[in-house]
Motif scaffolding. Sequence first.
Motif, short mmCIF file in Angstrom:
data_model
loop_
_atom_site.label_atom_id
_atom_site.label_comp_id
_atom_site.label_asym_id
_atom_site.label_seq_id
_atom_site.Cartn_x
_atom_site.Cartn_y
_atom_site.Cartn_z
N ALA A 141 -6.02 10.82 -18.11
CA ALA A 141 -5.37 9.80 -17.26
C ALA A 141 -4.14 10.36 -16.56
O ALA A 141 -3.61 9.72 -15.64
N ASN A 142 -3.67 11.53 -16.97
CA ASN A 142 -2.58 12.19 -16.26
C ASN A 142 -3.05 12.80 -14.95
O ASN A 142 -2.23 13.31 -14.17
N TYR A 143 -4.36 12.72 -14.66
CA TYR A 143 -4.90 13.28 -13.41
C TYR A 143 -5.82 12.29 -12.67
O TYR A 143 -5.68 12.08 -11.47
N GLY A 144 -6.77 11.68 -13.38
CA GLY A 144 -7.85 10.97 -12.73
C GLY A 144 -7.52 9.68 -12.01
O GLY A 144 -7.81 9.51 -10.82
N PRO A 145 -6.91 8.70 -12.69
CA PRO A 145 -6.73 7.37 -12.08
C PRO A 145 -5.92 7.41 -10.79
O PRO A 145 -4.98 8.19 -10.64
N ILE A 146 -6.31 6.53 -9.87
CA ILE A 146 -5.67 6.44 -8.56
C ILE A 146 -4.82 5.18 -8.54
O ILE A 146 -5.37 4.06 -8.64
N LYS A 147 -3.51 5.30 -8.42
CA LYS A 147 -2.64 4.11 -8.35
C LYS A 147 -2.79 3.45 -6.98
O LYS A 147 -2.78 4.12 -5.95
N VAL A 148 -2.93 2.13 -7.02
CA VAL A 148 -3.07 1.36 -5.77
C VAL A 148 -2.05 0.23 -5.78
O VAL A 148 -1.60 -0.21 -6.85
N PRO A 149 -1.67 -0.25 -4.60
CA PRO A 149 -0.61 -1.27 -4.54
C PRO A 149 -1.06 -2.64 -5.01
O PRO A 149 -2.25 -2.98 -4.98
N GLU A 150 -0.08 -3.43 -5.42
CA GLU A 150 -0.34 -4.83 -5.74
C GLU A 150 -0.54 -5.62 -4.45
O GLU A 150 -0.12 -5.20 -3.38
N GLY A 151 -1.19 -6.76 -4.58
CA GLY A 151 -1.31 -7.66 -3.44
C GLY A 151 -2.72 -7.86 -2.95
O GLY A 151 -3.33 -8.91 -3.18
N PRO A 152 -3.32 -6.86 -2.25
CA PRO A 152 -4.66 -7.05 -1.73
C PRO A 152 -5.68 -7.28 -2.85
O PRO A 152 -5.44 -6.87 -4.00
N PRO A 153 -6.81 -7.89 -2.55
CA PRO A 153 -7.83 -8.13 -3.58
C PRO A 153 -8.43 -6.83 -4.09
O PRO A 153 -8.38 -5.79 -3.41
N ASP A 154 -9.00 -6.89 -5.28
CA ASP A 154 -9.63 -5.70 -5.87
C ASP A 154 -10.62 -5.05 -4.93
O ASP A 154 -10.73 -3.82 -4.89
N ASP A 155 -11.37 -5.86 -4.18
CA ASP A 155 -12.41 -5.29 -3.33
C ASP A 155 -11.86 -4.33 -2.29
O ASP A 155 -12.60 -3.49 -1.76
N ARG A 156 -10.60 -4.42 -1.99
CA ARG A 156 -9.99 -3.49 -1.04
C ARG A 156 -9.98 -2.06 -1.62
O ARG A 156 -10.08 -1.09 -0.87
N PHE A 157 -9.90 -1.93 -2.94
CA PHE A 157 -9.70 -0.63 -3.56
C PHE A 157 -10.84 -0.18 -4.49
O PHE A 157 -10.97 1.01 -4.77
N LEU A 158 -11.63 -1.12 -4.99
CA LEU A 158 -12.62 -0.82 -6.03
C LEU A 158 -13.52 0.34 -5.66
O LEU A 158 -13.86 1.19 -6.51
#
Length: 394
Positions: A141-158
């Motif tokens: 997890a120190n490499y893989g996960p991609i941080k995304v901003p709060e606010g928009p619905p999950d479908d914007r980033f999933l």
Amino acid sequence: MKAVTWQGKRSVRVDEVADPRIEQPTDAVIRVTSTGLCGSDLHLYEVLGAFLDPGDILGHEPMGVVEEVGAEVGNLKPGDRVVVPFNVSCGHCYYCDRDLQSQCATTQVVEHGKGASLFGYTKLYGQVPGGQAERLRVPFANYGPIKVPEGPPDDRFLYLSDVLPTSWQAVEYAHVPDGGSLLVLGLGPIGQMTARIARHRGARHVIGVDLVDERLDLARRYGIDTIDLRQYKHVADAVRDRTDGRGADSVVDAVGMEAHGSPVTGVAQQLATLLPGPVAAKAVEKAAVDRLSALYTAIDAVRRGGTISLSGVYGGMLDPMPMMTLFDKQVRLRMGQANVRAWIDDILPLVTGQDDPLGVEDFATHHLPLSEAADAYAMFQKKQDGAIKVVFQP
């Protein structure tokens, strides 16, 4: 917690399973808020069951909120919103340093001679518990996960977990010339997004092939020229008719091993699934033959000197290839699992801006609770109820 588990051929169910926990200092545990059902999951549902055990947790397209991190995860904290790539990769080996995360040397499944481990995808790829669950342990997890901003619905980033980088890589590998033509075989989730990305990146003429009305209609909404497979005996002839007689500059095969139009191979695949588990596994691993009608169409439809990009999953070891045609036409082939992290910097601006150029927010045709997973798998496999993309919301 609840999770979608494999139980046998065409059989999944939601079970109560043990909650994941931190096992290594580079682990994180996330609470899953959305998780996709992928066309690749249907290969497990149908022909790759020999490499699964009853109770294996499926799914490789998750996002959610970090709940806990290991001592060596300095880039994440509880409460962060993240998307998890389907590759399990370390970020610092020979292959990761070369943006080949799907070949990660640290998580390679050496026992089976395969590349990097994948979430929720058989013993061949590490048998790592998947993301169609309420919670997920994320190694590295120190490499893989991609941080995304709060606010928009999950479908914007999933779709950063798989669909978008897989489609982006498919277009990248296709080497569509400036103002050129691209043929996309199969208009499921990957084919749809591949066609949209190709248009966004400047392909002049994008042609999509399928035989499902809803998929063809959706592609047309995004300016894709479509060919209905049911109306043409020889798709390649129809492609040449639309490309000055030459064929497409580039072709993406977004179908893979379970293509329509290969009845003999289809029967062989089904017979293999009826063998005892160890026997079936050996048969698939050493002697499998894919349904190759989509690949043969790609070879026929690409112009001389063109490029074929394979994003559909193939697993055969004895596939007959028309080498004379490939050689004579001077065809270039690129293929492989997507290297998710390699493409994220290119894609992020398209999903974090004010507009939605790739149409991710309304990409899913179905949002369902995890409890409906069994019906959703059956619906998706049978292409019922207009199902193009299914998202579970645990």
